[in-house]
Design an enzyme around this catalytic site. Structure first.
Site, short mmCIF file in Angstrom:
data_model
loop_
_atom_site.label_atom_id
_atom_site.label_comp_id
_atom_site.label_asym_id
_atom_site.label_seq_id
_atom_site.Cartn_x
_atom_site.Cartn_y
_atom_site.Cartn_z
CE LYS A 1 -3.28 2.21 4.65
NZ LYS A 1 -2.85 1.63 3.50
CB SER B 1 -0.99 0.05 1.10
OG SER B 1 -0.31 0.02 2.31
#
Length: 325
Positions: free
Chosen positions: A174, A102
């Site tokens: 993230k 990701s």
């Protein structure tokens, strides 16, 4: 008796010598020190040998003692090292394992990063920071791993997670796109994600396919949100595969995560050594307009407080002047 016979005769021993001594000297040319005439070691030689063997025994025992003490101290050293590592992990720096795609190309599967757990006690979370946060009871894991069943496996898994050898079950990594009060939207006419009306130029960190050279679009899904107080809007750099705030818009908080769940800021990749690098904030997040929108808010209460304090100060001063008269 002839002269020849007298020449073959052994000379008579002098005072203090025996015939046996002379014959020994004549055969060897030199007397053998440390040995009696019959070839056996004398007392001094025996004493020297015994001293040498005693020294060897003592040194051998000393080496054995040192080796024994090392193995006795080794478990203590290991326990102390683990204790120090756990203290550092709990309060300062922790290693994390990257389990998914990701955050590619910034972070790849198998990378180990160090996370600073102190930095957000000294400053606020900034846009562009790469953060690790706990998604317990909110986000599902991006990668499913079998849970250890026996106690030994559970302990080993916990230790491995603490040292960044195995991934944490509910830890995510993230990039922060929006902080409290920000208006985050996708997309403008050029396809950029905007923050407070300003487009982000994300080409420096969004995933690019190494084979085709094609780069992900900033987002395939449209969204528009104002980040609530105490929350963050986060997205992965590999936008096509990252299950981030966009995938949780229907959840409480509208896809944002609580700031209180942030563990710390990932600041360096330490493994593998071929990928050693720091994780800095991209320059697009330094656009003046981004900081202005959010930077005005903290200053507004202070400005209002100063404005309100002026009349109060003037009234108190006027009252003191009247009393002095």
């Amino acid at each position: 008796m002839s002269d020849d016979e007298q020449g073959l005769r052994e000379p008579a021993p002098t005072s203090g010598e025996t015939r046996h001594d002379l014959s020994g000297n004549s055969r060897d040319g030199v007397r053998h020190e440390g040995r009696e005439p019959n070839g056996t070691p004398d007392d001094a030689a025996l004493a020297g040998d015994e001293a040498d063997s005693g020294d060897d025994d003592s040194s051998h025992k000393g080496r054995k003692k040192k080796q024994g003490s090392f193995w006795k101290e080794l478990p203590i050293l290991v326990v102390v090292a683990l204790a120090l590592a756990m203290v550092i992990k709990a309060f300062a720096v922790q290693a994390f394992y990257i389990p998914s795609q990701s955050m590619e190309n910034t972070l790849k599967v198998g990378d180990r990063v160090l996370v600073n757990k102190i930095v957000y006690h000294t400053r606020d979370i900034k846009r562009g920071d790469v953060v690790v946060f706990n998604g317990l009871d909110s986000w599902d894991p991006e990668v499913q791993y079998p849970q250890p069943k026996n106690p030994v496996s559970k302990v080993l898994h916990a230790v491995g997670s603490a040292f960044g050898v195995v991934p944490g079950e509910k830890d995510y990594i993230k990039r922060v796109i929006g902080v409290p009060g920000d208006r985050v939207a996708c997309c403008d006419a050029q396809g950029h994600v905007t923050v407070n009306g300003h487009p982000l130029v994300e080409t420096s960190y969004i995933y690019t396919d190494p084979q085709t050279g094609e780069q992900n679009r900033p987002s395939d899904s449209k969204f528009k949100i104002t980040v609530p107080a105490g929350h963050l809007w986060v997205m992965g750099d590999h936008r096509e595969v990252s299950y981030d705030s966009r995938g949780h818009i229907g959840d409480p908080g509208g896809g944002t995560i609580p700031e209180s769940r942030v563990i710390g800021r990932a600041f360096v990749v330490v493994w593998p050594l071929s990928r050693l690098k720091t994780l800095s904030i991209p320059s697009t997040f330094s656009t003046p307009g981004l900081a202005l929108e959010n930077g005005v808010l903290p200053e507004t209460p202070l400005a209002l407080g100063l404005i309100g304090a002026i009349p109060v100060t003037l009234l108190r001063r006027r009252f003191r002047i009247r009393r002095s008269r």
